[in-house]
Scaffold this motif. Structure first.
Motif, PDB file in Angstrom:
ATOM      1  N   ASP A  32      15.713  13.577  23.213  1.00  0.00           N
ATOM      2  CA  ASP A  32      17.065  14.148  23.235  1.00  0.00           C
ATOM      3  C   ASP A  32      17.373  15.009  22.007  1.00  0.00           C
ATOM      4  N   THR A  33      16.374  15.249  21.148  1.00  0.00           N
ATOM      5  CA  THR A  33      16.633  16.016  19.936  1.00  0.00           C
ATOM      6  C   THR A  33      15.601  17.132  19.793  1.00  0.00           C
ATOM      7  N   ASN A  34      15.599  17.825  18.662  1.00  0.00           N
ATOM      8  CA  ASN A  34      14.665  18.924  18.407  1.00  0.00           C
ATOM      9  C   ASN A  34      14.414  19.026  16.907  1.00  0.00           C
ATOM     10  N   PRO A  35      13.369  19.746  16.492  1.00  0.00           N
ATOM     11  CA  PRO A  35      13.036  19.814  15.063  1.00  0.00           C
ATOM     12  C   PRO A  35      14.158  20.366  14.190  1.00  0.00           C
ATOM     13  N   ASP A  36      14.909  21.360  14.684  1.00  0.00           N
ATOM     14  CA  ASP A  36      15.995  21.935  13.870  1.00  0.00           C
ATOM     15  C   ASP A  36      17.072  20.891  13.574  1.00  0.00           C
ATOM     16  N   GLU A  37      17.443  20.105  14.595  1.00  0.00           N
ATOM     17  CA  GLU A  37      18.461  19.069  14.389  1.00  0.00           C
ATOM     18  C   GLU A  37      17.958  18.003  13.420  1.00  0.00           C
ATOM     19  N   LEU A  38      16.712  17.575  13.586  1.00  0.00           N
ATOM     20  CA  LEU A  38      16.150  16.555  12.698  1.00  0.00           C
ATOM     21  C   LEU A  38      16.096  17.039  11.256  1.00  0.00           C
ATOM     22  N   ALA A  39      15.646  18.290  11.071  1.00  0.00           N
ATOM     23  CA  ALA A  39      15.553  18.834   9.709  1.00  0.00           C
ATOM     24  C   ALA A  39      16.923  18.906   9.048  1.00  0.00           C
ATOM     25  N   ALA A  40      17.917  19.360   9.788  1.00  0.00           N
ATOM     26  CA  ALA A  40      19.268  19.485   9.231  1.00  0.00           C
ATOM     27  C   ALA A  40      19.838  18.109   8.865  1.00  0.00           C
ATOM     28  N   LYS A  41      19.627  17.112   9.700  1.00  0.00           N
ATOM     29  CA  LYS A  41      20.118  15.761   9.406  1.00  0.00           C
ATOM     30  C   LYS A  41      19.378  15.160   8.212  1.00  0.00           C
ATOM     31  N   MET A  42      18.092  15.451   8.102  1.00  0.00           N
ATOM     32  CA  MET A  42      17.289  14.889   7.019  1.00  0.00           C
ATOM     33  C   MET A  42      17.677  15.463   5.655  1.00  0.00           C
ATOM     34  N   VAL A  43      17.862  16.771   5.608  1.00  0.00           N
ATOM     35  CA  VAL A  43      18.086  17.463   4.336  1.00  0.00           C
ATOM     36  C   VAL A  43      19.574  17.648   4.045  1.00  0.00           C
ATOM     37  N   GLY A  44      20.408  17.661   5.101  1.00  0.00           N
ATOM     38  CA  GLY A  44      21.844  17.866   4.900  1.00  0.00           C
ATOM     39  C   GLY A  44      22.245  19.319   4.942  1.00  0.00           C
ATOM     40  N   ARG A  45      21.343  20.175   5.416  1.00  0.00           N
ATOM     41  CA  ARG A  45      21.634  21.608   5.564  1.00  0.00           C
ATOM     42  C   ARG A  45      20.615  22.176   6.537  1.00  0.00           C
ATOM     43  N   GLU A  46      20.848  23.418   6.968  1.00  0.00           N
ATOM     44  CA  GLU A  46      19.862  24.067   7.831  1.00  0.00           C
ATOM     45  C   GLU A  46      18.620  24.408   7.023  1.00  0.00           C
ATOM     46  N   VAL A  47      17.467  24.249   7.660  1.00  0.00           N
ATOM     47  CA  VAL A  47      16.198  24.525   6.990  1.00  0.00           C
ATOM     48  C   VAL A  47      15.496  25.673   7.699  1.00  0.00           C
ATOM     49  N   THR A  48      14.952  26.609   6.908  1.00  0.00           N
ATOM     50  CA  THR A  48      14.217  27.743   7.471  1.00  0.00           C
ATOM     51  C   THR A  48      12.745  27.382   7.554  1.00  0.00           C
ATOM     52  N   PHE A  49      12.178  27.414   8.756  1.00  0.00           N
ATOM     53  CA  PHE A  49      10.769  27.074   8.922  1.00  0.00           C
ATOM     54  C   PHE A  49       9.860  28.269   8.655  1.00  0.00           C
ATOM     55  N   SER A  50      10.368  29.482   8.906  1.00  0.00           N
ATOM     56  CA  SER A  50       9.562  30.664   8.619  1.00  0.00           C
ATOM     57  C   SER A  50       9.685  31.007   7.136  1.00  0.00           C
ATOM     58  N   VAL A  51       8.634  31.619   6.600  1.00  0.00           N
ATOM     59  CA  VAL A  51       8.612  31.975   5.175  1.00  0.00           C
ATOM     60  C   VAL A  51       9.016  33.436   5.040  1.00  0.00           C
ATOM     61  N   ASP A  52      10.164  33.678   4.398  1.00  0.00           N
ATOM     62  CA  ASP A  52      10.637  35.047   4.197  1.00  0.00           C
ATOM     63  C   ASP A  52       9.979  35.632   2.957  1.00  0.00           C
ATOM     64  N   LYS A  53       9.335  36.783   3.128  1.00  0.00           N
ATOM     65  CA  LYS A  53       8.711  37.424   1.967  1.00  0.00           C
ATOM     66  C   LYS A  53       8.550  38.916   2.248  1.00  0.00           C
ATOM     67  N   ILE A  54       8.624  39.689   1.191  1.00  0.00           N
ATOM     68  CA  ILE A  54       8.376  41.126   1.298  1.00  0.00           C
ATOM     69  C   ILE A  54       6.860  41.342   1.284  1.00  0.00           C
ATOM     70  N   PRO A  55       6.372  42.482   1.763  1.00  0.00           N
ATOM     71  CA  PRO A  55       4.929  42.721   1.723  1.00  0.00           C
ATOM     72  C   PRO A  55       4.389  42.643   0.296  1.00  0.00           C
ATOM     73  N   ALA A  56       3.182  42.144   0.167  1.00  0.00           N
ATOM     74  CA  ALA A  56       2.556  42.014  -1.157  1.00  0.00           C
ATOM     75  C   ALA A  56       2.259  43.381  -1.746  1.00  0.00           C
ATOM     76  N   LYS A  57       2.278  43.426  -3.064  1.00  0.00           N
ATOM     77  CA  LYS A  57       1.905  44.649  -3.787  1.00  0.00           C
ATOM     78  C   LYS A  57       0.763  44.313  -4.745  1.00  0.00           C
ATOM     79  N   PRO A  58      -0.442  44.105  -4.180  1.00  0.00           N
ATOM     80  CA  PRO A  58      -1.554  43.658  -5.028  1.00  0.00           C
ATOM     81  C   PRO A  58      -1.963  44.705  -6.045  1.00  0.00           C
ATOM     82  N   GLY A  59      -2.350  44.189  -7.220  1.00  0.00           N
ATOM     83  CA  GLY A  59      -2.801  45.069  -8.305  1.00  0.00           C
ATOM     84  C   GLY A  59      -4.261  44.824  -8.622  1.00  0.00           C
ATOM     85  N   GLU A  60      -4.562  44.706  -9.904  1.00  0.00           N
ATOM     86  CA  GLU A  60      -5.946  44.500 -10.346  1.00  0.00           C
ATOM     87  C   GLU A  60      -6.364  43.042 -10.121  1.00  0.00           C
TER      88      GLU A  60
END
Length: 514
Positions: A230-258
Motif C-alpha cells: 500500500d506504499t511506495n519508495p517516495d512515501e517511505l523516504a519522506a517518512k523516514m527522513v522527514g522531508r522529500e528525498v531526491t533519488f536522482s543525482v543533479d549535476k552539471i556536466p563535468a569539466k575535466p582538466g589535467e
C-alpha cells in the motif's frame, strides 16, 4: 488451541544512553510468517530496539511479548530459548574455525563427557543448509569463504539454535547484487517454513521487493507502520527522513582538466602471492568522477591499497599531481594531496576506542594547530571536531563520545567529514554509502559532486551499479585485475556494464549489441 496473531510485540519501549534517548515509547508488532522491515535513518534507534529484543540491552521502560506471553529477556541465551536469533551487521565468526565449528560454538553435541560429536554436528549443518537452500560447505574455514557465505553461516547459527524469529541487522550492507538476490530467496524460504523475520534496513528497493510490512522510526520514535503493497519508495523516504528525498543525482556536466592520478601498468600480488593487479592503467582528471565498476574480488581493494600506500607494487608507476608516489608510505601519500574514504570503516576508517574528536585528526594530529612540542591540544581538536560534526550532520551526543558508540552511518559520515575537509587533490571514495540511509546517501553524493565541481579528482569504487551510473562521469570496468573498458556514464547502462564485468570488454559488448 488459541491462534497466535503476533509473534513479537514490544510496547512503549524506551532506552536512553548518556546524552541521547535512543528509543522513546516505541511500540512494534510482528505477525507470524511475515517479513517486517524496521526502517529509519542512521542513528534512528532501530538496532537499539532489536538489541533489546535480543537481550543485549535492557529497556528503561516498556514490555515485551513473545507469542502473546509477556517475557523478560535479560540476555541472548534467554532470547535463544524463546526462539529469537539475530544476524548482526558485523559478523560474529571465528576466522580460523570451520563453518561447522562456528555454527555449533557454545552448543556442541557431545558423544562423551568431554568429546564433541563433530560428525553429528556436521550432518545436522548439512541437513539445515539443504533444507533452507543455504548451500554452505561445512568444512570450509571462515577466512576462505566470501562475505555472502559468511552471512549464510550466521543464519545457520540461529537456525541451529532453533530460532523461529530471525532479526537481520543491515544484512545487505556488505553483499554484492547477486548475493542480495540470493539472500532474498533465502528469506522467502525461511518464511515459507513458518519463520518470522525482522529486517533492519535503509534500502527502500529491498523493502518493496521482499517485505510484507514496514515500521518507520525517526529519532527514536515510531512515525508509522504500513503494509508494503500500500506504499511506495517516495512515501517511505519522506517518512523516514522527514522531508522529500531526491533519488536522482543533479549535476552539471563535468569539466575535466589535467590528469591528477595516473596509474600506469601496475602489477601487485594478493595475500596468496597471486597477481591481484595485472598491468592496470587508469587516469583520473581534475573536475571529474571516475567510477570503478566490477564484481567484488576483481582487484578493486588491491588497487586502492596500491594507490594509498597500503600495498607494495611489484612494477609500474603511480603518479599524483605530477609526483611519483609508488610504494611511498601512507602518510607521505596523504600529505601529497590524497584523501581516502575506506571500504571498511572499522578496520581502516576509525579507531573505535578513540573519541570522535580524536578520530577527526587521525591524519593531522601532528599539525601545529593540534599539538605543541608533541603534546595534543585536546581543546583545539574538539573545537575542530565540533565544526565538522555540525557541517556534516554527524549525530553524536558530543565529540568526546567514543567512535564505537556511533551508529554505522554516523561513523561513515565522520570519516567523510575528516577526509573531505583535508581539501585533497584526489579523493578516493570506496563504498562511501555502504549501510547508509537515503538521506545520508543523497548528502554524500552531493559532497562528492561538490569536490568534482571544485576541480578535484574523485575516484569512486562501488558495488552498486546505480550509484556508479548516477554519480560517475566516466566508468572503468575492472575484471581479474585489469581494466577491460572505459565508458561514458551517460551513454552506457547496467546491461552493458554487466557484460563487461563478466569479462566481455568493450568489443564483446559491441558484438552482443549487434
Amino acid at each position: 488451541m488459541k491462534q497466535i496473531n503476533h509473534v513479537v510485540e514490544m510496547k512503549n519501549i524506551s532506552k536512553s544512553f548518556p546524552g541521547i534517548k535512543a528509543n522513546d515509547q516505541i511500540s512494534f508488532k510482528v505477525k507470524k510468517s511475515e517479513i517486517h522491515a524496521l526502517l529509519g535513518e542512521n542513528g534512528a534507534g532501530k538496532s537499539t530496539l532489536m538489541n533489546i529484543l535480543f537481550g543485549l540491552y535492557q529497556p528503561d521502560e516498556g514490555a515485551i511479548f513473545i507469542n502473546e506471553q509477556e517475557v523478560e529477556i535479560e540476555n541472548p541465551n534467554i532470547a535463544n530459548d524463546l526462539g529469537i536469533g539475530m544476524v548482526h551487521q558485523h559478523f560474529m565468526l571465528v576466522q580460523n574455525f570451520t563453518v561447522t565449528e562456528n555454527i555449533i560454538l557454545g552448543s556442541e553435541p557431545k558423544k562423551a563427557v568431554s568429546m564433541i560429536d563433530y560428525a553429528k554436528a556436521r550432518n545436522f549443518v548439512v541437513e539445515l543448509s539443504n533444507k533452507y537452500g543455504l548451500h554452505v560447505n561445512p568444512d570450509a574455514k571462515i577466512e576462505d569463504i566470501s562475505v555472502g557465505m559468511q552471512q549464510r553461516v550466521e543464519i545457520l547459527k540461529t537456525l541451529y539454535r532453533g530460532a523461529d524469529i530471525l532479526i537481520f541487522d543491515e544484512p545487505t550492507a556488505v553483499l554484492t547484487p547477486q548475493e542480495i538476490d540470493e539472500l532474498a530467496g533465502i528469506m522467502r524460504n525461511l518464511v515459507e517454513e513458518g519463520k518470522s523475520i525482522i529486517l533492519i534496513t535503509h534500502k527502500l528497493k529491498e523493502i518493496m521487493a521482499i517485505c510484507d510490512s514496514v515500521t518507520i522510526i525517526r529519532r527514536g520514535k515510531v512515525i508509522d507502520s504500513l503494509v508494503v503493497e500500500d506504499t511506495n519508495p517516495d512515501e517511505l523516504a519522506a517518512k523516514m527522513v522527514g522531508r522529500e528525498v531526491t533519488f536522482s543525482v543533479d549535476k552539471i556536466p563535468a569539466k575535466p582538466g589535467e590528469p591528477i592520478l595516473i596509474v600506469d601498468k601496475v602489477f601487485a600480488k594478493d595475500a596468496r602471492g597471486l597477481n591481484a593487479l595485472s598491468g592496470i592503467s587508469i587516469e583520473v582528471k581534475s573536475g571529474e568522477i571516475l567510477g570503478i565498476a566490477g564484481v567484488d574480488g576483481n582487484g578493486q581493494s588491491q588497487l586502492i591499497e596500491a594507490i594509498t600506500g597500503l600495498k607494495h607494487v611489484d612494477s609500474g608507476q603511480i603518479i599524483l599531481s605530477g609526483k611519483e608516489i609508488t610504494n611511498l608510505s601512507p602518510r607521505v601519500i596523504s600529505e601529497a594531496g590524497l584523501s581516502h574514504i575506506p571500504e571498511d570503516r572499522h578496520k581502516r576508517g576509525l579507531v573505535l576506542d578513540f573519541t570522535v574528536g580524536e578520530n577527526m585528526v587521525l591524519e593531522t594530529y601532528f599539525y601545529p594547530e593540534f599539538s605543541t612540542n608533541g603534546l595534543l591540544d585536546i581543546k583545539k581538536i574538539n573545537q575542530y571536531a565540533e565544526k565538522l560534526v555540525e557541517e556534516f550532520d554527524v549525530r553524536t551526543p558530543n565529540v568526546q563520545t567514543l567512535g564505537r558508540a556511533l551508529s554505522g552511518g554516523n561513523q561513515q559520515k565522520a570519516i567523510i567529514a575528516r577526509e573531505v575537509n583535508k581539501d585533497p587533490d584526489l579523493l578516493i571514495a570506496a563504498q562511501p554509502t555502504r549501510g547508509l540511509d537515503v538521506g545520508a546517501i543523497e548528502f554524500i553524493h552531493r559532497r562528492l559532486i561538490e569536490q568534482r565541481d571544485k576541480g578535484k579528482a574523485v575516484l569512486l569504487l562501488s558495488l552498486e551499479l546505480d550509484e556508479i551510473l548516477n554519480v560517475a562521469d566516466r566508468i572503468a570496468v575492472i575484471y581479474e585485475g585489469k581494466i577491460v573498458g572505459i565508458v561514458d556514464a551517460k551513454s552506457t547502462n547496467e546491461q552493458e556494464l554487466g557484460l563487461m564485468m563478466a569479462g566481455a570488454g568493450e568489443k564483446g559488448v559491441e558484438a552482443a549489441n549487434e
